[in-house]
Design a protein around this motif. Structure first.
Motif, PDB file in Angstrom:
ATOM      1  N   GLY A 141     -10.654  33.384 131.835  1.00 51.41           N
ATOM      2  CA  GLY A 141     -11.345  34.658 132.746  1.00 51.41           C
ATOM      3  C   GLY A 141     -12.120  34.017 133.935  1.00 51.41           C
ATOM      4  N   ASN A 142     -13.452  34.464 133.899  1.00 51.36           N
ATOM      5  CA  ASN A 142     -14.403  34.128 135.050  1.00 51.36           C
ATOM      6  C   ASN A 142     -15.645  33.624 134.321  1.00 51.36           C
ATOM      7  OD1 ASN A 142     -14.650  34.197 137.990  1.00 51.36           O
ATOM      8  ND2 ASN A 142     -16.100  35.774 137.696  1.00 51.36           N
ATOM      9  N   PHE A 143     -15.360  32.687 133.484  1.00 52.30           N
ATOM     10  CA  PHE A 143     -16.386  31.878 132.663  1.00 52.30           C
ATOM     11  C   PHE A 143     -16.743  30.759 133.568  1.00 52.30           C
ATOM     12  CE2 PHE A 143     -15.648  34.700 129.748  1.00 52.30           C
ATOM     13  CZ  PHE A 143     -16.606  34.786 128.563  1.00 52.30           C
ATOM     14  N   ASN A 144     -17.355  30.850 135.021  1.00 51.68           N
ATOM     15  CA  ASN A 144     -17.527  29.700 135.991  1.00 51.68           C
ATOM     16  C   ASN A 144     -19.044  29.540 136.564  1.00 51.68           C
ATOM     17  OD1 ASN A 144     -17.833  32.063 137.554  1.00 51.68           O
ATOM     18  ND2 ASN A 144     -15.821  31.590 138.702  1.00 51.68           N
ATOM     19  N   ASN A 145     -19.715  29.999 135.665  1.00 53.34           N
ATOM     20  CA  ASN A 145     -21.130  30.006 136.256  1.00 53.34           C
ATOM     21  C   ASN A 145     -22.117  29.250 135.000  1.00 53.34           C
ATOM     22  OD1 ASN A 145     -21.792  31.849 133.963  1.00 53.34           O
ATOM     23  ND2 ASN A 145     -22.342  33.366 135.388  1.00 53.34           N
ATOM     24  N   ASP A 146     -23.419  29.133 135.351  1.00 54.07           N
ATOM     25  CA  ASP A 146     -24.315  28.386 134.434  1.00 54.07           C
ATOM     26  C   ASP A 146     -24.200  28.872 132.954  1.00 54.07           C
ATOM     27  OD1 ASP A 146     -25.682  30.256 135.164  1.00 54.07           O
ATOM     28  OD2 ASP A 146     -27.506  29.366 135.730  1.00 54.07           O
ATOM     29  N   ILE A 147     -23.781  29.982 132.824  1.00 51.22           N
ATOM     30  CA  ILE A 147     -23.732  30.387 131.367  1.00 51.22           C
ATOM     31  C   ILE A 147     -22.173  30.039 130.977  1.00 51.22           C
ATOM     32  CG2 ILE A 147     -23.747  32.387 129.793  1.00 51.22           C
ATOM     33  CD1 ILE A 147     -26.717  31.317 130.499  1.00 51.22           C
ATOM     34  N   GLY A 148     -21.207  30.668 131.616  1.00 48.96           N
ATOM     35  CA  GLY A 148     -20.006  30.533 131.264  1.00 48.96           C
ATOM     36  C   GLY A 148     -19.409  29.202 131.145  1.00 48.96           C
ATOM     37  N   LEU A 149     -19.765  28.389 132.079  1.00 49.63           N
ATOM     38  CA  LEU A 149     -19.121  26.946 132.040  1.00 49.63           C
ATOM     39  C   LEU A 149     -19.429  26.327 130.958  1.00 49.63           C
ATOM     40  CD1 LEU A 149     -17.680  24.625 134.171  1.00 49.63           C
ATOM     41  CD2 LEU A 149     -19.906  23.726 133.556  1.00 49.63           C
ATOM     42  N   LEU A 151     -20.356  27.528 127.999  1.00 49.33           N
ATOM     43  CA  LEU A 151     -19.178  28.094 126.792  1.00 49.33           C
ATOM     44  C   LEU A 151     -18.028  27.483 126.847  1.00 49.33           C
ATOM     45  CD1 LEU A 151     -20.925  31.551 126.769  1.00 49.33           C
ATOM     46  CD2 LEU A 151     -21.794  29.892 125.289  1.00 49.33           C
ATOM     47  N   MET A 152     -17.263  27.477 127.904  1.00 47.25           N
ATOM     48  CA  MET A 152     -16.104  26.951 127.966  1.00 47.25           C
ATOM     49  C   MET A 152     -16.047  25.249 127.424  1.00 47.25           C
ATOM     50  SD  MET A 152     -13.838  29.181 129.051  1.00 47.25           S
ATOM     51  CE  MET A 152     -15.015  30.233 127.868  1.00 47.25           C
ATOM     52  N   ILE A 153     -16.979  24.820 127.753  1.00 43.97           N
ATOM     53  CA  ILE A 153     -17.000  23.285 127.427  1.00 43.97           C
ATOM     54  C   ILE A 153     -17.090  23.452 125.901  1.00 43.97           C
ATOM     55  CG2 ILE A 153     -18.349  21.176 127.290  1.00 43.97           C
ATOM     56  CD1 ILE A 153     -19.099  21.849 130.132  1.00 43.97           C
ATOM     57  N   PHE A 154     -17.812  24.107 125.141  1.00 39.80           N
ATOM     58  CA  PHE A 154     -17.861  24.029 123.575  1.00 39.80           C
ATOM     59  C   PHE A 154     -16.644  24.456 123.067  1.00 39.80           C
ATOM     60  CE2 PHE A 154     -22.441  25.008 124.571  1.00 39.80           C
ATOM     61  CZ  PHE A 154     -22.919  23.880 124.471  1.00 39.80           C
ATOM     62  N   LYS A 155     -15.709  24.878 123.761  1.00 35.28           N
ATOM     63  CA  LYS A 155     -14.316  25.273 123.155  1.00 35.28           C
ATOM     64  C   LYS A 155     -13.415  24.039 123.132  1.00 35.28           C
ATOM     65  CE  LYS A 155     -14.316  30.246 124.105  1.00 35.28           C
ATOM     66  NZ  LYS A 155     -14.200  30.621 122.894  1.00 35.28           N
ATOM     67  N   LEU A 156     -13.649  23.002 123.906  1.00 35.28           N
ATOM     68  CA  LEU A 156     -13.010  21.649 123.932  1.00 35.28           C
ATOM     69  C   LEU A 156     -13.020  20.977 122.542  1.00 35.28           C
ATOM     70  CD1 LEU A 156     -14.043  20.272 127.344  1.00 35.28           C
ATOM     71  CD2 LEU A 156     -11.941  21.315 126.731  1.00 35.28           C
ATOM     72  N   ASP A 157     -12.018  20.484 122.259  1.00 36.42           N
ATOM     73  CA  ASP A 157     -12.060  19.436 121.081  1.00 36.42           C
ATOM     74  C   ASP A 157     -11.177  18.055 121.521  1.00 36.42           C
ATOM     75  OD1 ASP A 157      -9.177  19.779 120.587  1.00 36.42           O
ATOM     76  OD2 ASP A 157      -9.873  21.662 119.491  1.00 36.42           O
ATOM     77  N   LYS A 158     -10.963  17.135 120.417  1.00 34.13           N
ATOM     78  CA  LYS A 158     -10.617  16.081 120.729  1.00 34.13           C
ATOM     79  C   LYS A 158      -8.909  16.074 121.024  1.00 34.13           C
ATOM     80  CE  LYS A 158     -14.049  12.956 118.651  1.00 34.13           C
ATOM     81  NZ  LYS A 158     -14.396  12.195 117.338  1.00 34.13           N
ATOM     82  N   THR A 159      -8.384  17.246 120.742  1.00 35.12           N
ATOM     83  CA  THR A 159      -6.940  17.418 121.037  1.00 35.12           C
ATOM     84  C   THR A 159      -6.576  17.406 122.385  1.00 35.12           C
ATOM     85  OG1 THR A 159      -6.741  19.703 120.536  1.00 35.12           O
ATOM     86  CG2 THR A 159      -6.542  18.271 118.755  1.00 35.12           C
ATOM     87  N   TYR A 160      -7.444  17.943 123.230  1.00 37.60           N
ATOM     88  CA  TYR A 160      -7.224  17.969 124.717  1.00 37.60           C
ATOM     89  C   TYR A 160      -7.268  16.804 125.524  1.00 37.60           C
ATOM     90  CZ  TYR A 160      -7.560  23.327 123.991  1.00 37.60           C
ATOM     91  OH  TYR A 160      -7.332  24.449 123.513  1.00 37.60           O
ATOM     92  N   GLN A 161      -6.366  16.582 126.478  1.00 36.83           N
ATOM     93  CA  GLN A 161      -6.297  15.447 127.197  1.00 36.83           C
ATOM     94  C   GLN A 161      -6.901  15.830 128.739  1.00 36.83           C
ATOM     95  OE1 GLN A 161      -1.880  15.458 126.056  1.00 36.83           O
ATOM     96  NE2 GLN A 161      -2.404  13.267 126.045  1.00 36.83           N
ATOM     97  N   VAL A 162      -6.869  17.141 129.067  1.00 33.61           N
ATOM     98  CA  VAL A 162      -7.091  17.287 130.625  1.00 33.61           C
ATOM     99  C   VAL A 162      -7.993  18.907 130.436  1.00 33.61           C
ATOM    100  CG1 VAL A 162      -6.759  17.987 132.688  1.00 33.61           C
ATOM    101  CG2 VAL A 162      -5.300  16.193 131.548  1.00 33.61           C
ATOM    102  N   ALA A 163      -9.108  19.134 130.818  1.00 32.94           N
ATOM    103  CA  ALA A 163      -9.929  20.222 131.248  1.00 32.94           C
ATOM    104  C   ALA A 163     -10.072  20.652 132.552  1.00 32.94           C
ATOM    105  CB  ALA A 163     -11.326  20.122 130.482  1.00 32.94           C
ATOM    106  N   ILE A 164      -9.665  21.847 132.859  1.00 32.95           N
ATOM    107  CA  ILE A 164      -9.567  22.184 134.144  1.00 32.95           C
ATOM    108  C   ILE A 164     -10.773  23.396 134.020  1.00 32.95           C
ATOM    109  CG2 ILE A 164      -8.595  23.480 136.201  1.00 32.95           C
ATOM    110  CD1 ILE A 164      -5.677  22.483 134.704  1.00 32.95           C
TER     111      ILE A 164
END
Length: 457
Positions: A141-149, A151-164
């Motif tokens: 979605g539009n999670f691209n500010n100082d709150i949203g970004l 929260l997106m980072i916390f959705k990452l785990d070690k299975t991902y190789q690239v984060a956009i």
């Protein structure tokens, strides 16, 4: 999210552990007490219109095992056996600091993307172009500010190789903050337009704000930019690698042999002057998406993706909704571009509408955050619609008169309410008409489409 220990968290956010519970490891972060699950970290964010501290008790009742707060008194008396409380000076800063620490624990390539328009479309194309070679995460979605970004980072785990990760802003300093948190190794700037002139006043300041994505870049980093944009065309630095894409000149990646279809695009690519003998077919409309695709291709090539892999990935493109979505009803077509609007994106959408056969109706609303440029910009879009051969122009919002001044009074109708606009559309639409629906997000023009879909005319 991978697990993270209590002491790591306290150290990362410079916090004081007021209460130390039995749970030592955590694997989910939320700032919304309504979404708390057992074992979660709840961060009590205080904003302009809400204060998360009022919902700490509810978060605990829902199972939160760690609460991060910046108000001390009401928590010291809590008698929960399996609950931890960390006190910080500023919970919003703690959210950013924890995300910054967490992403540093992952072995992941981070691509940061910003720009006045096209961020989300380019993000979608980029994820697709990389998908045959890598497991890719992209901002939702539009999670691209100082709150949203964060929260997106916390959705990452070690299975991902690239984060956009998409980075938005409305003023100077904001992208600098986001870039320090996300630590991108590759930065992308789609363009420098007129969005956010209300705060930044000049396009030069917008350029300065967008370039903050590279504030911490060194010679090992890459900044990929749209060379066709007048503000980026001549940009150069020797501090890090610059890669330019475009159509108008011989850039590092140049689009050629371009074919614009009503629902797709096709083009060839010259990489550093050499034709790669590949035709890229992209299942989205609009010439502007050639540039967005070239940005995606440039990122993919930096990450050693072949053109065969790029094309295979793009064939499975998952586009974000309400961005040039074509809705085919029984006897007419809607182009749903209701997610947001700026002068550049309005022009791009009108170009897409122009490709269709049939009576062309543009339903346009206010473009926000243009400041002193607002009246001129709405007049310009009206004139652009006229020059594009748009048969009918319907507008809603505070700049109706400016749209009219640009387009002219013939075949133009302005409305003061969405209800009036929808009623007139239902009377006006004929078989084989093509409607473009577009406005800034706060106008909620998707409601027009929902109403038309309820009773297919």
């Amino acid at each position: 999210m991978e697990t993270i220990r209590l002491k790591e968290i306290a150290e990362a956010i410079s916090g004081e552990i007021l209460i130390s519970g039995a749970t030592e490891e955590f694997s989910n972060v939320t700032i919304d007490s309504r979404n708390v699950s057992k074992g979660d970290i709840f961060i009590a964010i205080k904003g302009e219109n809400f204060d998360g501290h009022k919902f700490v008790k509810g978060a605990i009742d829902s199972g939160a095992k760690l609460c991060i707060v910046h108000e001390k008194e009401q928590y010291e008396a809590l008698d929960e056996k399996d609950l931890s409380i960390i006190l910080v000076k500023d919970t919003k800063r703690a959210l950013l600091d924890l995300a910054s620490y967490y992403i540093s624990t992952l072995d992941i390539k981070v691509v940061g993307i910003t720009g006045s328009t096209g961020k989300t479309s380019t993000k979608d194309l980029m994820a697709a172009a990389l998908s045959k070679k890598y497991k890719v995460f992209k901002t939702q979605g539009n999670f691209n500010n100082d709150i949203g970004l964060p929260l997106m980072i916390f959705k990452l785990d070690k299975t991902y190789q690239v984060a956009i990760l998409e980075m938005g802003m409305s003023d100077l300093g904001e992208i600098d903050t986001l870039a320090k948190v996300a630590k991108p190794s590759i930065g992308v700037i789609t363009n420098i337009g007129t969005s956010h002139l209300e705060n930044l006043k000049t396009r030069e300041n917008i350029l300065k704000a967008k370039l903050e994505i590279a504030n911490n870049f060194t010679e090992g980093n890459v900044l990929i930019i749209n060379g066709d944009n007048d503000m980026l065309h001549n940009y150069y630095t020797d501090k890090y690698k610059i890669v330019k894409i475009g159509i108008d000149s011989d850039y590092n990646f140049k689009g050629c042999r371009i074919i614009i279809n009503k629902d797709s695009i096709e083009f060839g690519v010259k990489e550093n002057g050499e034709d790669v003998n590949a035709t890229i077919k992209v299942p989205v409309p609009g010439k502007h998406n050639v540039l967005n695709s070239l940005l995606a291709i440039a990122v993919a090539r930096e990450l050693k993706v072949t053109y065969e892999e790029i094309q295979g990935g793009i064939e499975n493109l998952e586009a974000t909704s309400m961005r040039l979505d074509v809705v085919n009803l029984n006897n007419y077509t809607i182009i749903n571009d209701a997610y947001n609007a700026s002068p550049d994106s309005m022009e791009a959408a009108l170009e897409v509408l122009k490709q269709y056969n049939g009576r062309k109706i543009a339903v346009l609303g206010t473009m926000k955050e243009l400041g002193e440029d607002s009246t001129r910009a709405h007049e310009h879009v009206g004139a652009y619609a006229k020059a594009s051969g748009i048969d009918l122009l319907f507008t809603l919002g505070e700049f109706n008169e400016n749209f009219k001044k640009g387009y002219g009074s013939e075949n133009f109708m302005a409305f003061n309410s969405m209800e009036e606009l929808i009623a007139e559309l239902k009377k006006t639409i004929k078989s084989d008409d093509i409607l473009l629906i577009k406005a800034s997000r706060s106008m909620k023009f998707e409601n027009i489409i929902k109403e038309l879909q309820k009773k297919n005319i």
